[in-house]
Design a protein around this motif. Structure first.
Motif, short mmCIF file in Angstrom:
data_model
loop_
_atom_site.label_atom_id
_atom_site.label_comp_id
_atom_site.label_asym_id
_atom_site.label_seq_id
_atom_site.Cartn_x
_atom_site.Cartn_y
_atom_site.Cartn_z
N ASN A 144 0.87 -1.18 0.00
CA ASN A 144 0.00 0.00 0.00
C ASN A 144 0.91 1.23 0.00
O ASN A 144 1.71 1.41 0.92
N PHE A 145 0.79 2.05 -1.04
CA PHE A 145 1.68 3.19 -1.16
C PHE A 145 0.95 4.39 -1.75
O PHE A 145 -0.16 4.27 -2.29
N THR A 146 1.58 5.53 -1.64
CA THR A 146 1.05 6.74 -2.25
C THR A 146 2.06 7.29 -3.25
O THR A 146 3.27 7.05 -3.13
N VAL A 147 1.54 7.99 -4.23
CA VAL A 147 2.36 8.78 -5.15
C VAL A 147 1.87 10.22 -4.98
O VAL A 147 0.90 10.63 -5.63
N PRO A 148 2.47 10.97 -4.05
CA PRO A 148 1.94 12.31 -3.72
C PRO A 148 1.92 13.28 -4.88
O PRO A 148 1.03 14.12 -4.98
N THR A 149 2.90 13.17 -5.77
CA THR A 149 2.96 14.05 -6.94
C THR A 149 3.45 13.25 -8.14
O THR A 149 4.52 12.65 -8.09
#
Length: 330
Positions: free
Chosen positions: A202-207
């Protein structure tokens, strides 16, 4: 003469086998810019192996959590990957967040794995290592690079994500007014064929934005050249969504149109470059380092081919139905 004839026949077979057909369109894949196209089909074998593992893991998770048990009532997993996609659709129809509970243990294990990779790696991104693929789709004008880029920034792409790859579980994207994107994603990475096993992360790609090469965050060595127009490239760091929130990779996606003269099938189409740059785990044991930079990253590259083919086919279908909205020129 006989040897020459045999060699020529082998070359013809190799070229033929480099092309795989899905949804009525032809595709070919390379795993580096200067490589010849693959001579074995990539998608079907890898997708089937990943689907078998994902179905087994979800079945065990459902049994342990008692969530969405009814989704297995008439689904034995005998027809993969179709049964796996039907199972995921059923789970998500109840609650799209169910996967976070069903696979909670996997997220914890993945966080620990990536934290170790980050801690035992150089932070110098010029030394990071890629999992990457170049996939050509011979759409012959039925899907353009601009259309695909616009589609990937639309809600239609998030809606298609669950069935784009056996190891996809969740994706939520926000498109900023500037054109930059941010996403939260839950999916399995690598390990389908590697001894490390799939890391469901589970991860994010903030930009996720147009790259500026020659910086510490996006070094010049990552530059894929002018053949991929810069406005159709996006780069973004991948951060663990919980725990340390370490940056454990950088996603880089690009798309371009190619002419009939550039392909091997006498047709035009689009080429998608898909890459993730990873810390090289250079302080691991020799055995673990080699497994990571060869087999594990090769798994990830195959994962990318599966999703690129499935997503471009879905994008073409949506565009044909009038669901592709091109960016305004004003």
């Amino acid at each position: 003469m006989q040897l020459k004839t045999i060699a020529l026949a082998s070359a013809i077979i190799a070229v033929t086998r480099a092309i795989e057909t899905h949804g009525g369109y032809q595709f070919e894949t390379r795993f580096s810019a200067d490589a010849a196209p693959e001579t074995e089909d990539v998608k079907d074998y890898y997708e089937s192996e990943a689907a078998e593992q994902a179905f087994t893991r979800l079945r065990l998770g459902i049994a342990a959590t008692n969530i969405a048990r009814h989704c297995l009532a008439n689904n034995t997993g005998a027809d993969l990957p179709s049964d796996l996609y039907a199972l995921k659709d059923c789970i998500a129809a109840d609650n799209k967040n169910n996967f976070f509970t069903i696979l909670a243990k996997d997220i914890q294990e993945s966080n620990a794995f990536w934290d170790k990779v980050v801690q035992e790696s150089t932070g110098d991104r010029t030394q990071w290592v890629p999992a990457r693929s170049y996939t050509k789709g011979y759409f012959n004008g039925n899907l353009t690079a601009t259309q695909f880029a616009a589609w990937t920034a639309s809600p239609n792409a998030d809606a298609a994500n669950l069935n784009a790859n056996p190891e996809h579980y969740y994706k939520e994207t926000v498109l900023e007014a500037t054109g930059a994107q941010s996403s939260e994603i839950f999916e399995g990475w690598g390990g389908v064929l590697s001894r490390f096993g799939t890391k469901r992360t589970n991860f994010t790609v903030p930009t996720f934005a147009t790259p500026v090469y020659g910086t510490p965050d996006t070094p010049e060595v990552w530059n894929i050249g002018a053949s991929f127009p810069l406005p159709l490239q996006r780069v973004g760091a991948k951060l663990l969504a919980s725990g340390s929130r370490n940056t454990f990779g950088v996603l880089h996606i690009a798309v371009r149109d190619f002419t009939a003269s550039e392909g091997s099938e006498g047709m035009s189409g689009i080429e998608v470059y898909s890459a993730v740059w990873y810390p090289p785990w250079n302080q691991a044991s020799d055995a673990d380092h080699q497994e990571f930079v060869t087999n594990y990253l090769a798994d990830e590259a195959h994962h990318m081919v599966v999703e690129v083919i499935n997503l471009t086919l879905k994008a073409q279908e949506d565009c044909k139905s009038g669901l592709c909205v091109l960016p305004s020129s004003t």
